[in-house]
Design a protein around this motif. Structure first.
Motif, PDB file in Angstrom:
ATOM      1  N   GLY A 153      32.290  43.652  45.414  1.00 55.48           N
ATOM      2  CA  GLY A 153      32.076  44.082  46.809  1.00 55.48           C
ATOM      3  C   GLY A 153      30.881  43.415  47.469  1.00 55.48           C
ATOM      4  O   GLY A 153      31.022  42.809  48.545  1.00 55.48           O
ATOM      5  N   PRO A 154      29.692  43.493  46.855  1.00 52.75           N
ATOM      6  CA  PRO A 154      28.523  42.837  47.463  1.00 52.75           C
ATOM      7  C   PRO A 154      28.703  41.324  47.618  1.00 52.75           C
ATOM      8  O   PRO A 154      28.280  40.744  48.618  1.00 52.75           O
ATOM      9  CB  PRO A 154      27.387  43.166  46.492  1.00 52.75           C
ATOM     10  CG  PRO A 154      27.814  44.432  45.832  1.00 52.75           C
ATOM     11  CD  PRO A 154      29.308  44.334  45.727  1.00 52.75           C
ATOM     12  N   TRP A 155      29.339  40.682  46.622  1.00 49.13           N
ATOM     13  CA  TRP A 155      29.560  39.235  46.731  1.00 49.13           C
ATOM     14  C   TRP A 155      30.462  38.921  47.922  1.00 49.13           C
ATOM     15  O   TRP A 155      30.194  37.995  48.686  1.00 49.13           O
ATOM     16  CB  TRP A 155      30.167  38.663  45.451  1.00 49.13           C
ATOM     17  CG  TRP A 155      30.744  37.285  45.662  1.00 49.13           C
ATOM     18  CD1 TRP A 155      32.052  36.931  45.644  1.00 49.13           C
ATOM     19  CD2 TRP A 155      30.020  36.086  45.990  1.00 49.13           C
ATOM     20  NE1 TRP A 155      32.203  35.595  45.936  1.00 49.13           N
ATOM     21  CE2 TRP A 155      30.961  35.050  46.142  1.00 49.13           C
ATOM     22  CE3 TRP A 155      28.667  35.798  46.162  1.00 49.13           C
ATOM     23  CZ2 TRP A 155      30.603  33.749  46.457  1.00 49.13           C
ATOM     24  CZ3 TRP A 155      28.308  34.486  46.482  1.00 49.13           C
ATOM     25  CH2 TRP A 155      29.262  33.479  46.621  1.00 49.13           C
ATOM     26  N   ARG A 156      31.525  39.706  48.084  1.00 48.64           N
ATOM     27  CA  ARG A 156      32.417  39.494  49.236  1.00 48.64           C
ATOM     28  C   ARG A 156      31.650  39.665  50.549  1.00 48.64           C
ATOM     29  O   ARG A 156      31.893  38.947  51.507  1.00 48.64           O
ATOM     30  CB  ARG A 156      33.605  40.459  49.188  1.00 48.64           C
ATOM     31  CG  ARG A 156      34.667  40.077  48.194  1.00 48.64           C
ATOM     32  CD  ARG A 156      35.817  41.087  48.218  1.00 48.64           C
ATOM     33  NE  ARG A 156      36.819  40.746  47.252  1.00 48.64           N
ATOM     34  CZ  ARG A 156      37.929  40.068  47.541  1.00 48.64           C
ATOM     35  NH1 ARG A 156      38.156  39.660  48.762  1.00 48.64           N
ATOM     36  NH2 ARG A 156      38.802  39.813  46.594  1.00 48.64           N
ATOM     37  N   GLY A 157      30.736  40.638  50.585  1.00 47.02           N
ATOM     38  CA  GLY A 157      29.923  40.853  51.780  1.00 47.02           C
ATOM     39  C   GLY A 157      29.035  39.663  52.085  1.00 47.02           C
ATOM     40  O   GLY A 157      28.958  39.205  53.240  1.00 47.02           O
ATOM     41  N   VAL A 158      28.365  39.133  51.058  1.00 52.75           N
ATOM     42  CA  VAL A 158      27.492  37.962  51.232  1.00 52.75           C
ATOM     43  C   VAL A 158      28.316  36.759  51.669  1.00 52.75           C
ATOM     44  O   VAL A 158      27.940  36.023  52.592  1.00 52.75           O
ATOM     45  CB  VAL A 158      26.708  37.655  49.932  1.00 52.75           C
ATOM     46  CG1 VAL A 158      26.025  36.295  50.004  1.00 52.75           C
ATOM     47  CG2 VAL A 158      25.699  38.749  49.653  1.00 52.75           C
ATOM     48  N   TYR A 159      29.456  36.557  51.009  1.00 55.88           N
ATOM     49  CA  TYR A 159      30.330  35.424  51.323  1.00 55.88           C
ATOM     50  C   TYR A 159      30.850  35.522  52.759  1.00 55.88           C
ATOM     51  O   TYR A 159      30.844  34.534  53.503  1.00 55.88           O
ATOM     52  CB  TYR A 159      31.493  35.381  50.337  1.00 55.88           C
ATOM     53  CG  TYR A 159      32.407  34.204  50.520  1.00 55.88           C
ATOM     54  CD1 TYR A 159      32.112  32.970  49.966  1.00 55.88           C
ATOM     55  CD2 TYR A 159      33.578  34.317  51.276  1.00 55.88           C
ATOM     56  CE1 TYR A 159      32.948  31.875  50.144  1.00 55.88           C
ATOM     57  CE2 TYR A 159      34.419  33.245  51.461  1.00 55.88           C
ATOM     58  CZ  TYR A 159      34.100  32.017  50.890  1.00 55.88           C
ATOM     59  OH  TYR A 159      34.925  30.937  51.083  1.00 55.88           O
ATOM     60  N   SER A 160      31.267  36.714  53.159  1.00 62.93           N
ATOM     61  CA  SER A 160      31.773  36.919  54.524  1.00 62.93           C
ATOM     62  C   SER A 160      30.679  36.685  55.552  1.00 62.93           C
ATOM     63  O   SER A 160      30.922  36.065  56.595  1.00 62.93           O
ATOM     64  CB  SER A 160      32.332  38.334  54.685  1.00 62.93           C
ATOM     65  OG  SER A 160      33.416  38.532  53.818  1.00 62.93           O
ATOM     66  N   ALA A 161      29.470  37.169  55.269  1.00 66.60           N
ATOM     67  CA  ALA A 161      28.343  36.966  56.192  1.00 66.60           C
ATOM     68  C   ALA A 161      28.024  35.484  56.326  1.00 66.60           C
ATOM     69  O   ALA A 161      27.798  34.976  57.439  1.00 66.60           O
ATOM     70  CB  ALA A 161      27.121  37.743  55.702  1.00 66.60           C
ATOM     71  N   ALA A 162      28.012  34.763  55.196  1.00 62.11           N
ATOM     72  CA  ALA A 162      27.734  33.319  55.231  1.00 62.11           C
ATOM     73  C   ALA A 162      28.818  32.584  56.009  1.00 62.11           C
ATOM     74  O   ALA A 162      28.534  31.663  56.791  1.00 62.11           O
ATOM     75  CB  ALA A 162      27.629  32.773  53.809  1.00 62.11           C
ATOM     76  N   SER A 163      30.070  32.998  55.824  1.00 61.80           N
ATOM     77  CA  SER A 163      31.182  32.382  56.563  1.00 61.80           C
ATOM     78  C   SER A 163      31.025  32.610  58.065  1.00 61.80           C
ATOM     79  O   SER A 163      31.207  31.687  58.867  1.00 61.80           O
ATOM     80  CB  SER A 163      32.521  32.963  56.104  1.00 61.80           C
ATOM     81  OG  SER A 163      32.765  32.644  54.767  1.00 61.80           O
ATOM     82  N   LEU A 164      30.688  33.839  58.435  1.00 54.82           N
ATOM     83  CA  LEU A 164      30.545  34.187  59.851  1.00 54.82           C
ATOM     84  C   LEU A 164      29.387  33.439  60.495  1.00 54.82           C
ATOM     85  O   LEU A 164      29.538  32.873  61.586  1.00 54.82           O
ATOM     86  CB  LEU A 164      30.358  35.697  60.000  1.00 54.82           C
ATOM     87  CG  LEU A 164      30.293  36.228  61.431  1.00 54.82           C
ATOM     88  CD1 LEU A 164      31.578  35.914  62.189  1.00 54.82           C
ATOM     89  CD2 LEU A 164      30.032  37.725  61.431  1.00 54.82           C
ATOM     90  N   VAL A 165      28.244  33.399  59.821  1.00 56.60           N
ATOM     91  CA  VAL A 165      27.070  32.688  60.363  1.00 56.60           C
ATOM     92  C   VAL A 165      27.380  31.204  60.526  1.00 56.60           C
ATOM     93  O   VAL A 165      27.076  30.600  61.560  1.00 56.60           O
ATOM     94  CB  VAL A 165      25.834  32.904  59.463  1.00 56.60           C
ATOM     95  CG1 VAL A 165      24.701  31.957  59.847  1.00 56.60           C
ATOM     96  CG2 VAL A 165      25.359  34.353  59.543  1.00 56.60           C
ATOM     97  N   SER A 166      27.998  30.605  59.512  1.00 57.52           N
ATOM     98  CA  SER A 166      28.316  29.176  59.593  1.00 57.52           C
ATOM     99  C   SER A 166      29.340  28.902  60.696  1.00 57.52           C
ATOM    100  O   SER A 166      29.256  27.887  61.389  1.00 57.52           O
ATOM    101  CB  SER A 166      28.814  28.650  58.248  1.00 57.52           C
ATOM    102  OG  SER A 166      30.011  29.286  57.858  1.00 57.52           O
TER     103      SER A 166
END
Length: 195
Positions: free
Chosen positions: A35-48
């Motif tokens: 769950g936390p990894w998906r959150g970090v990955y999603s945030a990085a995707s959104l910011v990029s």
């Protein structure tokens, strides 16, 4: 132009983690949890993605070539297939998914190639060439993983998912063509169709 290039590098970099560092995702999931990894990955995707969109919006218009008007019609037609493949990638496997093996990557390649045909400015060329190259590299990498047995090919579930992919793909394509592309991107796919 530098912001656009940064956005492209960040966005495609985030979406190439499995390709560039196959064990990185696994190690992060072990450390953080799924769950936390998906959150970090999603945030990085959104910011990029935000950086990429911002970079594209502020990039100076430098025309490299002027595509003939008929190219936009070819782009519109190709986008129909891109939308169908994209929708097919979001559902259980039908014939489209089992035959194309990775319809999401195929949809990105069609999208990028189609837009290269109709856009001659430098920012568009940089953006769409980068995504097309990413799609080609990703497809080759996935093929190697399938051959090594690291990735399972999609198993056919039902042809009804092909029907759904075609119907929903056509609806999304028509919505983009008629008004949605202009609302989201600011450009009508075919200038004469601007309502």
């Amino acid at each position: 132009m530098a912001i656009l290039i940064l956005g492209i590098i960040l966005f495609l970099g985030v979406h190439s983690i499995r390709l560039a560092a196959p064990g990185f995702r696994r190690s992060m999931v072990e450390k953080m949890g799924e769950g936390p990894w998906r959150g970090v990955y999603s945030a990085a995707s959104l910011v990029s993605l935000v950086i990429l969109i911002w970079g594209f919006a502020v990039a100076p218009v430098i025309n490299v070539w002027f595509p003939p008007e008929f190219m936009s019609h070819i782009t519109v037609l190709l986008m129909l297939f891109a939308m169908i493949c994209f929708i097919a990638s979001l559902m259980p496997a039908g014939h489209i998914q089992t035959k194309t093996k990775h319809p999401m990557v195929l949809s990105v390649k069609i999208w990028a190639f189609a837009h290269l045909l109709a856009n001659g400015d430098l920012a568009s060329i940089l953006l769409f060439v980068a995504f097309l190259a990413w799609g080609v590299v990703m497809r080759i990498a996935l093929k190697k993983r399938w051959r090594r047995g690291e990735l399972m090919l999609p198993s056919f579930v039902s042809a009804r998912y092909d029907v759904i992919a075609v119907v929903v793909g056509v609806v999304v394509w028509a919505a983009l063509l008629l008004k949605l592309h202009e609302l989201l991107i600011g450009v009508a796919p075919i200038p004469a169709m601007s309502l």
